[in-house]
Design a protein around this motif. Structure first.
Motif, PDB file in Angstrom:
ATOM      1  N   ARG A  67       0.841  -1.287   0.088  1.00 40.74           N
ATOM      2  CA  ARG A  67       0.028  -0.017   0.179  1.00 40.74           C
ATOM      3  C   ARG A  67       0.785   1.179  -0.047  1.00 40.74           C
ATOM      4  N   GLN A  68       2.080   1.196   0.765  1.00 39.48           N
ATOM      5  CA  GLN A  68       2.962   2.298   0.944  1.00 39.48           C
ATOM      6  C   GLN A  68       3.498   2.522  -0.584  1.00 39.48           C
ATOM      7  N   ARG A  69       3.984   1.592  -1.236  1.00 42.63           N
ATOM      8  CA  ARG A  69       4.531   1.569  -2.606  1.00 42.63           C
ATOM      9  C   ARG A  69       3.514   2.215  -3.530  1.00 42.63           C
ATOM     10  N   ALA A  70       2.177   1.846  -3.345  1.00 42.66           N
ATOM     11  CA  ALA A  70       1.200   2.311  -4.401  1.00 42.66           C
ATOM     12  C   ALA A  70       1.058   3.894  -4.148  1.00 42.66           C
ATOM     13  N   THR A  71       1.323   4.411  -3.164  1.00 45.20           N
ATOM     14  CA  THR A  71       1.106   5.843  -2.953  1.00 45.20           C
ATOM     15  C   THR A  71       2.416   6.649  -2.958  1.00 45.20           C
ATOM     16  N   ALA A  72       3.382   5.953  -3.512  1.00 39.78           N
ATOM     17  CA  ALA A  72       4.966   6.621  -3.626  1.00 39.78           C
ATOM     18  C   ALA A  72       4.765   7.728  -4.794  1.00 39.78           C
ATOM     19  N   THR A  73       5.227   8.906  -4.582  1.00 42.13           N
ATOM     20  CA  THR A  73       5.200   9.949  -5.559  1.00 42.13           C
ATOM     21  C   THR A  73       6.550  10.000  -6.226  1.00 42.13           C
ATOM     22  N   THR A  74       7.418   9.189  -5.807  1.00 46.60           N
ATOM     23  CA  THR A  74       8.708   9.127  -6.601  1.00 46.60           C
ATOM     24  C   THR A  74       9.333   7.580  -6.599  1.00 46.60           C
ATOM     25  N   GLY A  75      10.373   7.260  -6.676  1.00 47.05           N
ATOM     26  CA  GLY A  75      10.829   5.622  -6.736  1.00 47.05           C
ATOM     27  C   GLY A  75      10.157   4.965  -5.574  1.00 47.05           C
ATOM     28  N   ALA A  76       9.423   3.955  -5.790  1.00 46.63           N
ATOM     29  CA  ALA A  76       8.746   3.273  -4.835  1.00 46.63           C
ATOM     30  C   ALA A  76       9.655   2.776  -3.544  1.00 46.63           C
ATOM     31  N   GLU A  77      10.678   2.116  -3.908  1.00 45.29           N
ATOM     32  CA  GLU A  77      11.720   1.710  -2.805  1.00 45.29           C
ATOM     33  C   GLU A  77      12.263   2.526  -2.096  1.00 45.29           C
ATOM     34  N   GLN A  78      12.732   3.604  -2.560  1.00 47.27           N
ATOM     35  CA  GLN A  78      13.554   4.858  -2.053  1.00 47.27           C
ATOM     36  C   GLN A  78      12.404   5.626  -0.972  1.00 47.27           C
ATOM     37  N   SER A  79      11.083   5.513  -1.705  1.00 46.19           N
ATOM     38  CA  SER A  79      10.201   6.143  -0.932  1.00 46.19           C
ATOM     39  C   SER A  79       9.795   5.457   0.105  1.00 46.19           C
ATOM     40  N   LEU A  80       9.779   4.142   0.329  1.00 45.65           N
ATOM     41  CA  LEU A  80       9.333   3.158   1.173  1.00 45.65           C
ATOM     42  C   LEU A  80      10.446   3.256   2.457  1.00 45.65           C
ATOM     43  N   ARG A  81      11.728   3.257   2.045  1.00 43.06           N
ATOM     44  CA  ARG A  81      12.944   3.490   2.894  1.00 43.06           C
ATOM     45  C   ARG A  81      12.911   4.792   3.618  1.00 43.06           C
ATOM     46  N   GLU A  82      12.534   5.954   2.840  1.00 44.03           N
ATOM     47  CA  GLU A  82      12.363   7.098   3.643  1.00 44.03           C
ATOM     48  C   GLU A  82      11.104   7.057   4.588  1.00 44.03           C
ATOM     49  N   HIS A  83       9.954   6.433   4.096  1.00 47.90           N
ATOM     50  CA  HIS A  83       9.073   6.415   5.246  1.00 47.90           C
ATOM     51  C   HIS A  83       9.240   5.457   6.310  1.00 47.90           C
ATOM     52  N   LEU A  84      10.281   4.559   6.328  1.00 41.14           N
ATOM     53  CA  LEU A  84      10.614   3.597   7.429  1.00 41.14           C
ATOM     54  C   LEU A  84      11.438   4.482   8.390  1.00 41.14           C
ATOM     55  N   LYS A  85      12.327   5.288   7.672  1.00 38.71           N
ATOM     56  CA  LYS A  85      13.264   6.219   8.436  1.00 38.71           C
ATOM     57  C   LYS A  85      12.787   7.452   9.203  1.00 38.71           C
ATOM     58  N   TYR A  86      11.915   8.172   8.365  1.00 44.08           N
ATOM     59  CA  TYR A  86      11.195   9.364   8.737  1.00 44.08           C
ATOM     60  C   TYR A  86       9.805   9.461   9.141  1.00 44.08           C
ATOM     61  N   GLY A  87       8.975   8.383   8.682  1.00 42.80           N
ATOM     62  CA  GLY A  87       7.598   8.599   8.881  1.00 42.80           C
ATOM     63  C   GLY A  87       6.843   9.641   8.007  1.00 42.80           C
ATOM     64  N   LYS A  88       5.633   9.776   8.620  1.00 43.38           N
ATOM     65  CA  LYS A  88       4.715  10.919   8.233  1.00 43.38           C
ATOM     66  C   LYS A  88       4.964  12.311   9.063  1.00 43.38           C
ATOM     67  N   PHE A  89       5.484  12.064  10.144  1.00 43.62           N
ATOM     68  CA  PHE A  89       5.665  13.430  10.642  1.00 43.62           C
ATOM     69  C   PHE A  89       6.674  13.127  11.912  1.00 43.62           C
ATOM     70  N   PRO A  90       7.381  13.877  12.564  1.00 43.90           N
ATOM     71  CA  PRO A  90       8.431  13.723  13.562  1.00 43.90           C
ATOM     72  C   PRO A  90       7.708  12.865  14.623  1.00 43.90           C
ATOM     73  N   GLY A  91       8.305  11.752  15.047  1.00 42.29           N
ATOM     74  CA  GLY A  91       7.768  10.818  16.065  1.00 42.29           C
ATOM     75  C   GLY A  91       6.619   9.788  15.551  1.00 42.29           C
ATOM     76  N   TYR A  92       6.567   9.678  14.186  1.00 44.97           N
ATOM     77  CA  TYR A  92       5.633   9.038  13.707  1.00 44.97           C
ATOM     78  C   TYR A  92       5.627   7.358  14.444  1.00 44.97           C
ATOM     79  N   TRP A  93       6.874   6.751  14.016  1.00 45.93           N
ATOM     80  CA  TRP A  93       6.951   5.494  14.549  1.00 45.93           C
ATOM     81  C   TRP A  93       7.229   5.157  15.993  1.00 45.93           C
TER      82      TRP A  93
END
Length: 293
Positions: free
Chosen positions: A230-256
């Motif tokens: 689902r995260q890959r499907a919503t990526a606006t750039t490269g799906a895998e890079q976008s997913l790695r950034e999501h795991l590292k930074y989340g949608k907002f500070p403190g997301y994870w």
């Protein structure tokens, strides 16, 4: 008139200049630095039980935390300091039952995963820049570079043995022989949410966890595979890079951290039990409509 990106670059350059002027001694981290450098140069006498690569990364993280405490007093970073203090107050990192957000999880997030909005830099990046410009502690530079590339992800336990566990990254589909720093032996089929780091010590073959694993039991990789799709499907750039950034930074500070808080379901002295996935509130025991993931 500079655009937002140019303004951020200008502010980052100003902060880095002020950091270089500040002359950080890292006096409180001398024991950690000595340990780290001895592991890096192969003279480590194995005076501490456990895994040498883990001790190297823990020493580097301790040193970065000391640096952060001083750097955050720089005028341009005071708003960032205030923001971090607010997040720390919200989650009260320690260990369950006081808080499911462990101290180690928070410390790594604070210096490795959260970016100052004004400069776009993490505290780890700022320290690495300082060390590179001053030519200090190549061993610390090496450790921080690996730490900064890391992030918490979801792994399936594929094997358990006396030497450790094998963890298969659900996102990257790679398998890693691993030594778990918390001492929890694991069970085959569990899913762990944890930060994994490559071997650091000379001759080491096993990767190491940094902090207590968050364990999904009974384990099933299917909900996470579907979540990542689902995260890959919503990526606006490269799906895998976008997913790695999501795991590292989340949608907002403190997301994870918020996810861990909402997913918490129990603990013991060496692991924290969690359940659910971020985008399904019905799967989270402590879902909060005011803090939607």
């Amino acid at each position: 008139m500079p655009n937002g990106s140019n303004q951020q670059t200008s502010k980052q350059a100003k902060v880095l200049r002020n950091v270089l002027r500040a002359h950080f001694t890292l006096d409180g981290s001398q024991a950690d630095l000595e340990l780290l450098c001895s592991i890096a140069d192969g003279t480590y006498a194995h005076t501490k039980p456990g895994n040498a690569s883990f001790h190297a990364y823990a020493a580097a993280l301790n040193t970065t935390t000391e640096f952060a405490a001083e750097a955050l007093d720089i005028r341009e970073l005071i708003p960032f300091n205030n923001r971090l203090a607010d997040i720390q107050e919200n989650y009260m990192p320690s260990y369950p039952p006081m808080s499911p957000v462990t101290s180690a999880f928070f410390a790594a997030w604070m210096v490795l995963d959260v970016r100052d909005t004004a400069t776009g830099a993490t505290l780890g990046e700022i320290l690495l820049h300082y060390l590179q410009r001053t030519g200090q502690f190549s061993c610390l530079q090496r450790a921080i570079a690996a730490l900064h590339e890391s992030y918490c992800s979801c792994y399936e336990v594929t094997a358990v043995g006396a030497a450790g566990v094998s963890l298969r990254d659900i996102v990257e589909q790679q398998e890693f022989p691993c030594w778990n720093s918390s001492g929890y032996p694991g069970r085959k089929g569990e899913i762990w949410y944890v930060r994994l780091l490559p071997p650091f010590a000379e001759g080491a073959r096993r990767w190491v966890t940094l902090g207590t694993p968050y364990v999904f039991r009974p384990g099933s990789r299917a909900p996470w595979e579907e979540y990542f799709q689902r995260q890959r499907a919503t990526a606006t750039t490269g799906a895998e890079q976008s997913l790695r950034e999501h795991l590292k930074y989340g949608k907002f500070p403190g997301y994870w951290m918020e996810f861990v808080f909402q997913a918490y379901s129990g603990y013991d002295g060496s692991m924290v039990l969690v359940t659910g996935v971020p985008d399904d509130p019905s799967s989270l025991p402590h879902a909060d409509p005011k803090h939607k993931l």
